[in-house]
Enzyme design. Structure first.
Site, PDB file in Angstrom:
ATOM      1  N   ALA A 137       0.830  -1.211   0.000  1.00 46.78           N
ATOM      2  CA  ALA A 137       0.000   0.000   0.000  1.00 46.78           C
ATOM      3  C   ALA A 137       0.857   1.250   0.000  1.00 46.78           C
ATOM      4  O   ALA A 137       1.389   1.646   1.048  1.00 46.78           O
ATOM      5  CB  ALA A 137      -0.926  -0.013   1.212  1.00 46.78           C
ATOM      6  N   SER A 139      -0.185   3.938  -2.668  1.00 44.49           N
ATOM      7  CA  SER A 139      -1.016   4.985  -3.280  1.00 44.49           C
ATOM      8  C   SER A 139      -2.005   5.594  -2.295  1.00 44.49           C
ATOM      9  O   SER A 139      -2.512   4.916  -1.397  1.00 44.49           O
ATOM     10  CB  SER A 139      -1.827   4.409  -4.453  1.00 44.49           C
ATOM     11  OG  SER A 139      -0.978   3.859  -5.407  1.00 44.49           O
ATOM     12  N   ILE A 170      -6.052  -0.278  -3.239  1.00 44.39           N
ATOM     13  CA  ILE A 170      -5.084  -1.296  -2.842  1.00 44.39           C
ATOM     14  C   ILE A 170      -5.570  -2.702  -3.238  1.00 44.39           C
ATOM     15  O   ILE A 170      -6.647  -3.146  -2.825  1.00 44.39           O
ATOM     16  CB  ILE A 170      -4.806  -1.234  -1.318  1.00 44.39           C
ATOM     17  CG1 ILE A 170      -4.370   0.192  -0.933  1.00 44.39           C
ATOM     18  CG2 ILE A 170      -3.768  -2.276  -0.910  1.00 44.39           C
ATOM     19  CD1 ILE A 170      -3.190   0.749  -1.720  1.00 44.39           C
ATOM     20  N   ARG A 253       7.407  -3.430 -12.846  1.00 44.13           N
ATOM     21  CA  ARG A 253       6.806  -2.906 -14.091  1.00 44.13           C
ATOM     22  C   ARG A 253       6.985  -3.884 -15.249  1.00 44.13           C
ATOM     23  O   ARG A 253       6.089  -4.088 -16.052  1.00 44.13           O
ATOM     24  CB  ARG A 253       7.430  -1.553 -14.436  1.00 44.13           C
ATOM     25  CG  ARG A 253       6.804  -0.460 -13.636  1.00 44.13           C
ATOM     26  CD  ARG A 253       7.444   0.872 -13.820  1.00 44.13           C
ATOM     27  NE  ARG A 253       6.899   1.781 -12.818  1.00 44.13           N
ATOM     28  CZ  ARG A 253       7.588   2.727 -12.221  1.00 44.13           C
ATOM     29  NH1 ARG A 253       8.856   2.940 -12.531  1.00 44.13           N
ATOM     30  NH2 ARG A 253       7.002   3.479 -11.321  1.00 44.13           N
ATOM     31  N   GLN A 289      -8.734  -9.694 -46.570  1.00 48.19           N
ATOM     32  CA  GLN A 289      -7.403  -9.098 -46.400  1.00 48.19           C
ATOM     33  C   GLN A 289      -7.309  -8.193 -45.176  1.00 48.19           C
ATOM     34  O   GLN A 289      -6.290  -8.172 -44.492  1.00 48.19           O
ATOM     35  CB  GLN A 289      -7.021  -8.330 -47.658  1.00 48.19           C
ATOM     36  CG  GLN A 289      -6.598  -9.295 -48.757  1.00 48.19           C
ATOM     37  CD  GLN A 289      -5.881  -8.602 -49.880  1.00 48.19           C
ATOM     38  OE1 GLN A 289      -6.141  -7.438 -50.152  1.00 48.19           O
ATOM     39  NE2 GLN A 289      -5.001  -9.305 -50.554  1.00 48.19           N
ATOM     40  N   GLU A 374       1.153   0.840 -11.185  1.00 46.31           N
ATOM     41  CA  GLU A 374       2.621   0.691 -11.129  1.00 46.31           C
ATOM     42  C   GLU A 374       3.324   1.598 -12.144  1.00 46.31           C
ATOM     43  O   GLU A 374       4.320   1.202 -12.755  1.00 46.31           O
ATOM     44  CB  GLU A 374       3.023  -0.786 -11.279  1.00 46.31           C
ATOM     45  CG  GLU A 374       2.532  -1.599 -10.084  1.00 46.31           C
ATOM     46  CD  GLU A 374       2.865  -3.072 -10.138  1.00 46.31           C
ATOM     47  OE1 GLU A 374       3.917  -3.420 -10.685  1.00 46.31           O
ATOM     48  OE2 GLU A 374       2.059  -3.868  -9.604  1.00 46.31           O
TER      49      GLU A 374
HETATM   50  C1  LIG Z   1      -6.491  -2.346 -10.459  1.00 45.34           C
HETATM   51  C2  LIG Z   1      -5.583  -1.450  -9.677  1.00 45.34           C
HETATM   52  C3  LIG Z   1      -4.808  -1.986  -8.646  1.00 45.34           C
HETATM   53  C4  LIG Z   1      -3.984  -1.169  -7.891  1.00 45.34           C
HETATM   54  N1  LIG Z   1      -3.274  -1.713  -6.864  1.00 45.34           N
HETATM   55  C5  LIG Z   1      -2.507  -0.924  -6.075  1.00 45.34           C
HETATM   56  C6  LIG Z   1      -1.811  -1.478  -4.962  1.00 45.34           C
HETATM   57  O1  LIG Z   1      -1.870  -2.690  -4.706  1.00 45.34           O
HETATM   58  N2  LIG Z   1      -1.080  -0.665  -4.188  1.00 45.34           N
HETATM   59  C7  LIG Z   1      -0.980   0.670  -4.423  1.00 45.34           C
HETATM   60  O2  LIG Z   1      -0.297   1.347  -3.677  1.00 45.34           O
HETATM   61  N3  LIG Z   1      -1.649   1.245  -5.479  1.00 45.34           N
HETATM   62  C8  LIG Z   1      -2.397   0.475  -6.299  1.00 45.34           C
HETATM   63  N4  LIG Z   1      -3.089   1.026  -7.361  1.00 45.34           N
HETATM   64  C9  LIG Z   1      -3.029   2.448  -7.574  1.00 45.34           C
HETATM   65  C10 LIG Z   1      -2.138   2.826  -8.744  1.00 45.34           C
HETATM   66  O3  LIG Z   1      -0.789   2.605  -8.447  1.00 45.34           O
HETATM   67  C11 LIG Z   1      -2.424   4.296  -9.091  1.00 45.34           C
HETATM   68  O4  LIG Z   1      -3.731   4.322  -9.617  1.00 45.34           O
HETATM   69  C12 LIG Z   1      -1.449   4.875 -10.098  1.00 45.34           C
HETATM   70  O5  LIG Z   1      -0.183   5.072  -9.506  1.00 45.34           O
HETATM   71  C13 LIG Z   1      -1.936   6.205 -10.667  1.00 45.34           C
HETATM   72  O6  LIG Z   1      -2.255   7.064  -9.639  1.00 45.34           O
HETATM   73  P1  LIG Z   1      -3.685   7.802  -9.615  1.00 45.34           P
HETATM   74  O7  LIG Z   1      -4.742   6.788  -9.830  1.00 45.34           O
HETATM   75  O8  LIG Z   1      -3.766   8.635  -8.383  1.00 45.34           O
HETATM   76  O9  LIG Z   1      -3.658   8.716 -10.874  1.00 45.34           O
HETATM   77  P2  LIG Z   1      -3.015  10.201 -10.959  1.00 45.34           P
HETATM   78  O10 LIG Z   1      -1.688  10.247 -10.281  1.00 45.34           O
HETATM   79  O11 LIG Z   1      -4.075  11.170 -10.538  1.00 45.34           O
HETATM   80  O12 LIG Z   1      -2.788  10.299 -12.507  1.00 45.34           O
HETATM   81  C14 LIG Z   1      -3.899  10.301 -13.405  1.00 45.34           C
HETATM   82  C15 LIG Z   1      -3.375  10.468 -14.794  1.00 45.34           C
HETATM   83  O13 LIG Z   1      -2.718  11.717 -14.899  1.00 45.34           O
HETATM   84  C16 LIG Z   1      -1.618  11.640 -15.770  1.00 45.34           C
HETATM   85  N5  LIG Z   1      -0.365  11.963 -15.056  1.00 45.34           N
HETATM   86  C17 LIG Z   1      -0.124  11.914 -13.729  1.00 45.34           C
HETATM   87  N6  LIG Z   1       1.162  12.260 -13.465  1.00 45.34           N
HETATM   88  C18 LIG Z   1       1.744  12.497 -14.643  1.00 45.34           C
HETATM   89  C19 LIG Z   1       3.058  12.881 -15.047  1.00 45.34           C
HETATM   90  N7  LIG Z   1       4.040  13.075 -14.156  1.00 45.34           N
HETATM   91  N8  LIG Z   1       3.300  13.034 -16.356  1.00 45.34           N
HETATM   92  C20 LIG Z   1       2.330  12.828 -17.278  1.00 45.34           C
HETATM   93  N9  LIG Z   1       1.068  12.461 -16.967  1.00 45.34           N
HETATM   94  C21 LIG Z   1       0.771  12.310 -15.675  1.00 45.34           C
HETATM   95  C22 LIG Z   1      -1.609  10.209 -16.297  1.00 45.34           C
HETATM   96  O14 LIG Z   1      -2.367  10.093 -17.462  1.00 45.34           O
HETATM   97  C23 LIG Z   1      -2.289   9.446 -15.198  1.00 45.34           C
HETATM   98  O15 LIG Z   1      -2.773   8.206 -15.661  1.00 45.34           O
HETATM   99  C24 LIG Z   1      -3.912   0.220  -8.163  1.00 45.34           C
HETATM  100  C25 LIG Z   1      -4.663   0.751  -9.205  1.00 45.34           C
HETATM  101  C26 LIG Z   1      -5.492  -0.060  -9.959  1.00 45.34           C
HETATM  102  C27 LIG Z   1      -6.286   0.551 -11.071  1.00 45.34           C
END
Ligand SMILES: Cc1cc2nc3c(=O)[nH]c(=O)nc-3n(C[C@H](O)[C@H](O)[C@H](O)COP(=O)(O)OP(=O)(O)OC[C@H]3O[C@@H](n4cnc5c(N)ncnc54)[C@H](O)[C@@H]3O)c2cc1C
Length: 406
Positions: A137, A139, A170, A253, A289, A374
């Site tokens: 965890a 995020s 998570i 990754r 095709q 990730e």
């Molecule tokens: C199915 C699933 C499982 C997950 N499991 C886990 C887990 O086990 N543990 C955990 O800790 N987290 C987990 N997560 C969370 C995941 O790591 C985050 O969703 C991810 O890091 C993106 O963060 P956010 O959702 O807050 O998006 P944000 O940070 O708000 O970003 C949203 C979008 O903004 C853009 N963006 C953001 N920053 C930048 C940048 N620097 N440059 C360019 N574009 C950018 C991108 O398009 C990005 O996709 C999980 C997520 C999902 C969907």
């Protein structure tokens, strides 16, 4: 399902792999193939029930044995190439099997790499047997892509730490026995002030808020209220939480790339079989095709994704300092390419492709999150751009200055 379709046998013959990997690929392929009824029943069961059952099954049958280095069989490859091969086969077979395997590996790896003797002894045997389920965890709602912005606090209190705040999105939140949690302890600003903690799920002050995801799985937010843990819960050293999180993400990754490859290969195989059998215009869809072109594009994408993933894992396993860049490149390409392949497969199935719980529809839902977690594609593209070799640009400019007439 046929074992030989799970992997590209020609790719496995490349020098990226040794005979141990080839045997491992065979064995996990046969194992996946032999549990057809289990995969069917998993899809009909609540995802938290099936998630736990799958971790147990993977543990019982030895696929998690590498998570306990003190007891693992000597002939079991546990490097990144093996991890990627396992995810490719499991994702090809059943999304939740891959999910169970990957999250268990994701949460045990920081303990293997940074845990002290007591922490390893306490947690790893149970994780390797599939009896103790882990979750990682980091995020938060305000700190997803930006790991350094983690806000959940861990304040010193006597010899203990008290955690307050929340984690978001998570995996395995609802079934985990142990949370590996990155929190702010304030040794320094931003990334320098984070620490990783091992928090048993039954610690008073931990609460789980379940969420439903587009592809059903154990998933949720975590709330920490006055959650007290002893100093022994610190993984590594205080202030090292960011390093631990990034070390883990850089390795994992490329495994996300491998899973994407598994989903994409399954979609491509299904599309080829369907178009070959579907009668149309006095022949089959495969005679057209444009259909052939779509299948050819899938094949090109699969080959590129497989090679990039193998290279990234090989770079990591041989200790290359620049492996993270290859891990990013593999994840960006393989996940984006897999989304295109799955979408193209749905298209080739026509209406049959959008029927709920049919294979194309399931893959369509399952592949989507891989482009986000990730390290989202956009974040990784920024990282790849940041890793471009500027000395090379200088050399190219120099060469042009000396060779080109003024
Ligand atoms: C199915 C699933 C499982 C997950 N499991 C886990 C887990 O086990 N543990 C955990 O800790 N987290 C987990 N997560 C969370 C995941 O790591 C985050 O969703 C991810 O890091 C993106 O963060 P956010 O959702 O807050 O998006 P944000 O940070 O708000 O970003 C949203 C979008 O903004 C853009 N963006 C953001 N920053 C930048 C940048 N620097 N440059 C360019 N574009 C950018 C991108 O398009 C990005 O996709 C999980 C997520 C999902 C969907």
């Amino acid at each position: 399902m046929d074992v030989t379709t799970m992997f590209d046998p020609e790719l496995l013959q490349l020098p990226f792999y040794d005979d141990g990997h080839r045997r491992f690929a065979d064995q996990i392929g046969i194992w996946c193939d032999s549990y057809g009824e289990v995969w069917e029943s998993v899809r009909r069961t609540r995802p938290d029930v099936s998630g736990r059952r799958l971790v147990e099954l993977l543990g019982e049958d030895g696929w998690l044995a590498g998570l306990d280095p003190a007891a693992r069989p000597h002939d079991l490859p546990t490097d990144l190439r093996a991890l990627c091969l396992a995810r490719e086969a499991l994702a090809y077979t059943e999304d939740l099997a891959d999910f169970a395997y990957s999250i268990q590996s994701l949460s045990a790896t920081p303990i293997i790499r940074f845990g002290d003797e007591e922490q390893r002894r306490r947690y790893l045997p149970g994780m390797a047997k599939g009896l103790l389920v882990g979750a990682f965890a980091v995020s938060e709602k305000e700190a997803g892509s930006e790991v350094a912005a983690v806000g959940l606090t861990a304040k010193r209190s006597g010899g203990d730490f008290v955690l307050d705040g929340a984690k978001a999105w998570i995996a395995h939140a609802t079934i985990a026995d142990l949370f590996v949690v990155v929190a702010r302890t304030g040794e320094g600003p931003g990334p320098l002030g984070l620490t990783t903690f091992l928090v048993p799920a039954d610690t008073p002050g931990v609460r789980v808020e379940p969420l439903d995801a587009v592809a059903p799985r154990s998933f949720g937010h975590l709330v920490f209220e006055n959650c007290r843990v002893p100093a022994e819960a610190v993984l590594g050293r205080p202030g090292k939480g960011f390093v631990i999180a990034i070390d883990l993400l850089e390795r994992f990754r490329m495994t996300v790339a491998a899973a994407a490859l598994g989903f994409a290969r399954r979609a491509a195989d299904a599309a080829l079989a369907h178009t070959r059998d579907r009668r149309a215009y006095g022949g089959t869809l495969l005679d057209l095709q444009l259909v052939k072109a779509s299948l050819a594009d899938m094949e090109v994408r699969l080959n590129a994704a497989a090679l990039l993933t193998a290279r990234a894992a090989w770079e990591c396993d041989r200790g290359s300092r620049g492996f993270a860049r290859h891990s990013n490149i593999a994840k960006v390409h393989a996940t984006e390419a897999a989304q295109q392949t799955v979408d193209a497969a749905v298209q080739l199935f026509g209406a049959a492709g959008v029927v709920q719980d049919g294979l194309p529809e399931r893959l369509y839902r399952q592949i989507r999150s891989l482009r986000i977690y990730e390290g989202s594609t956009d974040v990784l593209r920024m990282a790849i751009a940041g890793s471009l070799d500027m000395r090379r640009a200088d050399r190219v400019a120099e060469r042009r200055a000396t060779k080109e007439p003024s």
